[in-house]
Design a protein around this motif. Structure first.
Motif, PDB file in Angstrom:
ATOM      1  N   TYR A   1       0.803  -1.229   0.000  1.00  0.00           N
ATOM      2  CA  TYR A   1       0.000   0.000   0.000  1.00  0.00           C
ATOM      3  C   TYR A   1       0.837   1.280   0.000  1.00  0.00           C
ATOM      4  CZ  TYR A   1      -3.983  -3.020   0.949  1.00  0.00           C
ATOM      5  OH  TYR A   1      -4.947  -3.990   0.869  1.00  0.00           O
ATOM      6  N   GLY A   2       2.132   1.171   0.240  1.00  0.00           N
ATOM      7  CA  GLY A   2       2.973   2.353   0.272  1.00  0.00           C
ATOM      8  C   GLY A   2       3.226   2.834   1.687  1.00  0.00           C
ATOM      9  N   ALA A   3       4.416   3.408   1.899  1.00  0.00           N
ATOM     10  CA  ALA A   3       4.846   3.768   3.252  1.00  0.00           C
ATOM     11  C   ALA A   3       3.951   4.827   3.886  1.00  0.00           C
ATOM     12  CB  ALA A   3       6.290   4.247   3.207  1.00  0.00           C
ATOM     13  N   ARG A   4       3.614   5.876   3.142  1.00  0.00           N
ATOM     14  CA  ARG A   4       2.907   6.989   3.786  1.00  0.00           C
ATOM     15  C   ARG A   4       1.523   6.577   4.266  1.00  0.00           C
ATOM     16  NH1 ARG A   4      -0.368  10.077   0.324  1.00  0.00           N
ATOM     17  NH2 ARG A   4      -0.538   9.206  -1.772  1.00  0.00           N
ATOM     18  N   ARG A   5       0.793   5.780   3.466  1.00  0.00           N
ATOM     19  CA  ARG A   5      -0.544   5.340   3.889  1.00  0.00           C
ATOM     20  C   ARG A   5      -0.443   4.399   5.087  1.00  0.00           C
ATOM     21  NH1 ARG A   5      -0.830   5.082  -1.740  1.00  0.00           N
ATOM     22  NH2 ARG A   5      -2.344   6.495  -2.696  1.00  0.00           N
ATOM     23  N   TRP A   6       0.512   3.488   5.032  1.00  0.00           N
ATOM     24  CA  TRP A   6       0.609   2.495   6.102  1.00  0.00           C
ATOM     25  C   TRP A   6       1.119   3.123   7.393  1.00  0.00           C
ATOM     26  CZ3 TRP A   6      -2.201  -1.447   6.371  1.00  0.00           C
ATOM     27  CH2 TRP A   6      -1.944  -2.470   7.292  1.00  0.00           C
ATOM     28  N   PHE A   7       2.073   4.037   7.285  1.00  0.00           N
ATOM     29  CA  PHE A   7       2.541   4.734   8.489  1.00  0.00           C
ATOM     30  C   PHE A   7       1.407   5.542   9.123  1.00  0.00           C
ATOM     31  CE2 PHE A   7       7.212   4.989   6.876  1.00  0.00           C
ATOM     32  CZ  PHE A   7       7.421   3.677   7.263  1.00  0.00           C
ATOM     33  N   ALA A   8       0.569   6.174   8.307  1.00  0.00           N
ATOM     34  CA  ALA A   8      -0.561   6.949   8.846  1.00  0.00           C
ATOM     35  C   ALA A   8      -1.519   6.038   9.602  1.00  0.00           C
ATOM     36  CB  ALA A   8      -1.286   7.672   7.720  1.00  0.00           C
ATOM     37  N   ARG A   9      -1.800   4.853   9.058  1.00  0.00           N
ATOM     38  CA  ARG A   9      -2.676   3.889   9.740  1.00  0.00           C
ATOM     39  C   ARG A   9      -2.089   3.490  11.083  1.00  0.00           C
ATOM     40  NH1 ARG A   9      -2.131  -0.481  12.495  1.00  0.00           N
ATOM     41  NH2 ARG A   9      -0.640  -1.289  10.963  1.00  0.00           N
ATOM     42  N   ILE A  10      -0.785   3.218  11.102  1.00  0.00           N
ATOM     43  CA  ILE A  10      -0.125   2.815  12.343  1.00  0.00           C
ATOM     44  C   ILE A  10      -0.218   3.925  13.387  1.00  0.00           C
ATOM     45  CG2 ILE A  10       2.122   2.261  13.374  1.00  0.00           C
ATOM     46  CD1 ILE A  10       2.829   0.775  10.789  1.00  0.00           C
ATOM     47  N   LEU A  11       0.012   5.155  12.968  1.00  0.00           N
ATOM     48  CA  LEU A  11      -0.036   6.285  13.902  1.00  0.00           C
ATOM     49  C   LEU A  11      -1.402   6.414  14.574  1.00  0.00           C
ATOM     50  CD1 LEU A  11       1.860   8.864  11.695  1.00  0.00           C
ATOM     51  CD2 LEU A  11       2.544   8.266  14.019  1.00  0.00           C
ATOM     52  N   ILE A  12      -2.463   6.306  13.799  1.00  0.00           N
ATOM     53  CA  ILE A  12      -3.813   6.470  14.346  1.00  0.00           C
ATOM     54  C   ILE A  12      -4.126   5.379  15.352  1.00  0.00           C
ATOM     55  CG2 ILE A  12      -6.271   6.396  13.774  1.00  0.00           C
ATOM     56  CD1 ILE A  12      -5.508   7.754  11.091  1.00  0.00           C
ATOM     57  N   THR A  13      -3.822   4.132  15.000  1.00  0.00           N
ATOM     58  CA  THR A  13      -4.188   3.026  15.897  1.00  0.00           C
ATOM     59  C   THR A  13      -3.352   3.018  17.165  1.00  0.00           C
ATOM     60  OG1 THR A  13      -2.786   1.558  14.550  1.00  0.00           O
ATOM     61  CG2 THR A  13      -5.146   1.532  14.114  1.00  0.00           C
ATOM     62  N   TRP A  14      -2.025   3.252  17.045  1.00  0.00           N
ATOM     63  CA  TRP A  14      -1.245   3.210  18.285  1.00  0.00           C
ATOM     64  C   TRP A  14      -1.561   4.414  19.167  1.00  0.00           C
ATOM     65  CZ3 TRP A  14       3.601   4.795  15.309  1.00  0.00           C
ATOM     66  CH2 TRP A  14       4.219   5.924  15.851  1.00  0.00           C
ATOM     67  N   GLY A  15      -1.867   5.569  18.582  1.00  0.00           N
ATOM     68  CA  GLY A  15      -2.232   6.725  19.400  1.00  0.00           C
ATOM     69  C   GLY A  15      -3.511   6.483  20.175  1.00  0.00           C
ATOM     70  N   ALA A  16      -4.514   5.902  19.502  1.00  0.00           N
ATOM     71  CA  ALA A  16      -5.795   5.636  20.163  1.00  0.00           C
ATOM     72  C   ALA A  16      -5.637   4.624  21.298  1.00  0.00           C
ATOM     73  CB  ALA A  16      -6.804   5.127  19.135  1.00  0.00           C
ATOM     74  N   ILE A  17      -4.829   3.599  21.080  1.00  0.00           N
ATOM     75  CA  ILE A  17      -4.655   2.575  22.117  1.00  0.00           C
ATOM     76  C   ILE A  17      -3.855   3.131  23.293  1.00  0.00           C
ATOM     77  CG2 ILE A  17      -3.588   0.342  22.611  1.00  0.00           C
ATOM     78  CD1 ILE A  17      -4.324  -0.423  19.686  1.00  0.00           C
ATOM     79  N   THR A  18      -2.875   3.998  23.023  1.00  0.00           N
ATOM     80  CA  THR A  18      -2.125   4.621  24.118  1.00  0.00           C
ATOM     81  C   THR A  18      -3.062   5.454  25.003  1.00  0.00           C
ATOM     82  OG1 THR A  18      -0.080   4.688  22.832  1.00  0.00           O
ATOM     83  CG2 THR A  18      -0.241   6.196  24.702  1.00  0.00           C
TER      84      THR A  18
END
Length: 435
Positions: free
Chosen positions: A76-93
């Motif tokens: 899917y490409g780095a920028r899209r996948w990094f954005a997904r990771i940021l949202i999910t780990w921020g919410a769980i934190t």
């Protein structure tokens, strides 16, 4: 400035500061639990062993989901996948503020690891798509600066946030998780806007510069005999990848074992939470110094294994002395030596996988190495917690980590002999010169 230096400087200024910022937030998120422990354990009723077990569960989630995450990044490409990771780990934190006992603590730590899986190895793979091998040690040193800088920031920040106890009916450790989780969510949009996936997508590169860069990356593939399997999952059984995964384990085990228990160790010196936070930041200043000096030396000498050997020995000595010495100041000095060594090991080690793999195979192989190595993130915190509960002192855990670092010396020589001796015969390294 010659054209090569100019192009590398352009890449570094465009990419690395933002990647440092993202990983800075990630590392603060994952390490703040060590400060939350100072009060959270009593509030939710968990023991030191339960804390060590839960802190380590982050890395089990990381381990399980890391390879799939990196393969999806390739798709899917780095920028899209990094954005997904940021949202999910921020919410769980942020959700960590809601834990009520041991089991909810275990669940949230596991989910945080699963959410963040693929970010660090994803960045490592991303760097292999932009930089020729001869520049990667220095660049990785710059990127990994985010680890000690994050830990320098986490101490004072956590100490201050713990002081918010009682505001709006929340405990200080709850405010800690909320405040450090929100920035990850907010950074998702800039990530989509700023990061290009590949050199072909970088509008700020001129066509001649782009062609030079692609040609250099292609030359690396030929010079180092980099492998790209037809099925990238074959990288998971590549003997070279498995050996490198084993070599990485002592570094991660020691880094996370020490990092998640350092606030507890420093708290024993005496003083307030804020004092503990500031003192805990001191060793990481020396981590920054190591990353600015050692990877440059490694690139200049074209030597990885000799540097790794020396760093593992210094790290082992620092851990041993931090347990053996009785005076707090001397213990702190020993921990500074340990931090100098540990972070430098990480930067130098990650040059090695990119020399043998490329393409989707590199994505899978780097993810496997990191996920296996990060099992040390489970073993380290849990092992120290168990030893502390059994012996009543943190010294036993530090002696354990010292022995782990010595095993890194042995593993460095094994991997060198298995993977590098033939190719190194043509260009002697510092390791050969010292033998």
């Amino acid at each position: 400035m010659n054209p090569e230096a100019r192009i590398i400087r352009t890449l570094t200024l465009r990419l690395i500061p933002f990647l440092i910022l993202l990983y800075l937030v990630a590392f603060i998120d994952r390490s703040a639990v060590g400060f939350a422990k100072l009060h959270m354990n009593a509030d939710i009723g968990i023991s030191d062993m339960a804390y060590g077990f839960g802190a380590g569960l982050f890395f089990i989630g990381y381990f399980i989901f890391e390879v799939p995450s990196n393969l999806l990044l390739e798709r899917y490409g780095a920028r899209r996948w990094f954005a997904r990771i940021l949202i999910t780990w921020g919410a769980i934190t942020v959700g960590m503020a809601l834990v009520q006992g041991a089991y909810s603590f275990y669940a949230m730590r596991f989910l945080l690891g699963a959410a963040e899986a693929g970010f660090f190895p994803g960045v490592l793979y991303y760097i292999t798509r932009w930089y020729p091998v001869r520049h990667r040690g220095k660049v990785l040193g710059f990127f990994i600066l985010s680890q000690p800088i994050a830990l320098m920031i986490t101490g004072p920040l956590a100490g201050a946030l713990l002081g918010m106890n009682g505001i709006a009916g929340l405990a200080g450790w709850q405010w800690l998780f909320i405040v450090i989780g929100v920035p990850a969510i907010l950074l998702a949009w800039p990530t989509l806007r700023i990061l290009p996936d590949t050199p072909k997508d970088a509008r700020w590169l001129s066509e001649p510069d782009r062609q030079w860069l692609l040609a250099e990356l292609d030359r690396d593939r030929k010079e180092y005999g980099q492998t790209e399997h037809t099925n990238p999952l074959r990288a998971l059984t590549d003997r070279r990848v498995l050996l490198l995964a084993l070599l990485y384990l002592p570094s991660t085990l020691s880094t996370y074992g020490l990092g998640l228990w350092l606030p507890t160790l420093v708290h024993q010196f005496g003083g307030s939470d804020l004092t503990t936070g500031f003192i805990s930041a001191v060793p990481y200043i020396f981590g920054v110094i190591g990353l600015l000096i050692v990877p440059r030396s490694s690139d200049r000498m074209n030597d990885r294994y000799g540097h790794l050997t020396v760093l593992y020995i210094l790290g082992s000595a620092g851990l041993f002395l931090s347990a053996w010495l009785g005076a707090p100041l001397l213990q702190l000095m020993a921990l500074c030596l340990t931090a100098f060594s540990l972070f430098s090991v990480t930067a130098i080690f990650w040059v090695l996988p990119g020399r043998i793999l490329t393409g989707a195979s590199a994505a899978a192989g780097i993810a496997l190495i990191n996920s296996f190595g990060n099992l040390g993130g489970y073993i380290g915190p849990f092992g120290i917690g168990a030893l502390k509960e059994y012996t009543g002192t943190l010294s036993s855990g530090l002696y354990f980590l010292s022995a782990v670092m010595i095993s890194g010396v042995l593993l460095t020589w094994i991997v060198y002999n298995q993977l590098e001796r033939k190719s190194a015969a043509a260009r002697p390294t510092a390791l050969e010169q010292a033998s």
